[in-house]
Design a protein around this motif. Structure first.
Motif, PDB file in Angstrom:
ATOM      1  N   HIS A  81      62.416  -4.445  -5.737  1.00 12.09           N
ATOM      2  CA  HIS A  81      62.729  -3.188  -6.418  1.00 12.09           C
ATOM      3  C   HIS A  81      63.993  -3.269  -7.278  1.00 12.09           C
ATOM      4  CE1 HIS A  81      59.849  -1.755  -3.396  1.00 12.09           C
ATOM      5  NE2 HIS A  81      59.617  -0.781  -4.245  1.00 12.09           N
TER       6      HIS A  81
ATOM      7  N   PRO B 121      61.788  -0.044   1.322  1.00  9.60           N
ATOM      8  CA  PRO B 121      63.033   0.084   0.569  1.00  9.60           C
ATOM      9  C   PRO B 121      63.709   1.436   0.751  1.00  9.60           C
ATOM     10  CG  PRO B 121      61.176   0.419  -0.887  1.00  9.60           C
ATOM     11  CD  PRO B 121      60.594   0.032   0.447  1.00  9.60           C
TER      12      PRO B 121
ATOM     13  N   ILE C 293      63.756  -5.391  -0.817  1.00  7.87           N
ATOM     14  CA  ILE C 293      64.854  -5.002  -1.709  1.00  7.87           C
ATOM     15  C   ILE C 293      64.717  -5.741  -3.036  1.00  7.87           C
ATOM     16  CG2 ILE C 293      67.352  -5.024  -2.066  1.00  7.87           C
ATOM     17  CD1 ILE C 293      67.674  -4.880   0.987  1.00  7.87           C
TER      18      ILE C 293
ATOM     19  N   VAL D  44      67.574   1.011  -5.997  1.00  2.00           N
ATOM     20  CA  VAL D  44      67.399   0.458  -4.654  1.00  2.00           C
ATOM     21  C   VAL D  44      68.764   0.151  -4.033  1.00  2.00           C
ATOM     22  CG1 VAL D  44      67.150  -1.961  -5.406  1.00  2.00           C
ATOM     23  CG2 VAL D  44      66.102  -1.190  -3.261  1.00  2.00           C
TER      24      VAL D  44
ATOM     25  N   PHE E  34      66.310   4.085  -1.417  1.00  2.00           N
ATOM     26  CA  PHE E  34      66.764   4.389  -2.772  1.00  2.00           C
ATOM     27  C   PHE E  34      67.796   5.512  -2.762  1.00  2.00           C
ATOM     28  CE2 PHE E  34      62.256   3.167  -2.960  1.00  2.00           C
ATOM     29  CZ  PHE E  34      62.313   2.054  -3.798  1.00  2.00           C
TER      30      PHE E  34
ATOM     31  N   SER F  40      67.235  -1.492   2.773  1.00  2.00           N
ATOM     32  CA  SER F  40      65.927  -1.387   3.406  1.00  2.00           C
ATOM     33  C   SER F  40      66.060  -0.922   4.845  1.00  2.00           C
ATOM     34  CB  SER F  40      65.201  -2.738   3.365  1.00  2.00           C
ATOM     35  OG  SER F  40      65.907  -3.721   4.110  1.00  2.00           O
TER      36      SER F  40
END
Length: 272
Positions: free
Chosen positions: A155, A213, A152, A221, A215, A224
């Protein structure tokens, strides 16, 4: 427990609403019950003000009285938890792929969400015989340790990463993520390029974590999805294959999250 506390709120002159809600942070598995006198002392408010806070929280069902003049978390929280399980985009979209991944691999599945500078587990599918202490729903962990967290972190937008690095240089270095800004950027870039993160023994000896991850539709993000496995059952040669399965499950979860147009998930704004 990390996060807001009534003591911190009192120290910085927080609003009455913040102080009242901050009382909820006191209730943990280690300290599940608090007397009225203890709440008055910790809140840093007058007796009459704390009584009002407690009365309001009780009326909302957020605290409930128990024997000995103490208070514990109330039943309304259970109702809210059910609503989140059914309606939160990450939980609703990520739970089916996470459970299927756990069933296919035989390892514990984890679904996590970025929350107030930490990572919270919002879904888990423990494998049979999983070690005690595997990350479970409702638990929080730091942003810098473990695959579920690091993937996480990698990103987050650059402006957030700069702010995080400025505040947590020592912690970042201790976590093996770089002693300076450039090495920190390089470590996170490697995770982004791989599309996943693999760690071992960062929380528990002999436990491997593999995570990818999650999104929203705009590429922000959110959290996860991953696995936690006993290292003896996951030799290094097998980890690449498991990582591909994790990334595929995460992709499916992202598609499901994006499909929930009426419940668009937004990335966390305050991080670190």
């Amino acid at each position: 427990m990390t996060g807001f506390s009534s003591e911190a709120a009192a120290a910085r002159g927080a609003s009455s609403l913040e102080k009242m809600l901050g009382l909820l942070d006191l209730f943990t598995t280690r300290a599940p019950a608090w007397s009225t006198e203890e709440l008055i002392r910790v809140s840093g408010t007058s007796r009459s003000t704390c009584y009002r806070y407690i009365k309001a929280l009780q009326a909302a069902g957020l605290v409930t009285p128990v024997a000995g003049g103490a208070w514990m978390l109330g039943p309304r929280i259970i109702e809210l938890d059910r609503t989140m399980r059914l309606c939160d985009p990450v939980t609703a979209g990520g739970t089916p792929p996470m459970r299927r991944l756990a069933a296919e691999t035989g390892h514990s599945g984890l679904l996590c969400l970025l929350f107030s500078g930490t990572v919270m587990c919002v879904g888990d599918a423990p494998a049979q015989g999983a070690p005690e202490g595997i990350f479970a729903r409702g638990q929080r962990r730091p942003l810098f340790t473990g695959a579920a967290s690091k993937v996480i972190l990698a990103h987050l937008p650059p402006h957030q990463l700069r702010a995080i690095h400025a505040r947590h240089r020592g912690t970042i270095a201790a976590a093996g993520l770089g002693a300076d800004w450039e090495s920190f950027r390089h470590a996170l870039r490697q995770i982004r390029e791989a599309g996943h993160c693999v760690t071992q023994s960062e929380f528990q000896p002999g436990v491997v974590g593999i995570a990818a991850p999650l999104f929203n539709a705009e590429g922000g993000v959110l959290g996860s999805l991953g696995l936690a496995a006993v290292a003896e059952g996951v030799p290094p040669a097998a980890r690449a294959g498991l990582a591909r399965q994790v990334m595929q499950a995460a992709k499916e979860a992202c598609d499901r999250i994006a499909d929930q147009e009426q419940l668009a998930a937004l990335p966390a704004r305050a991080v670190g």
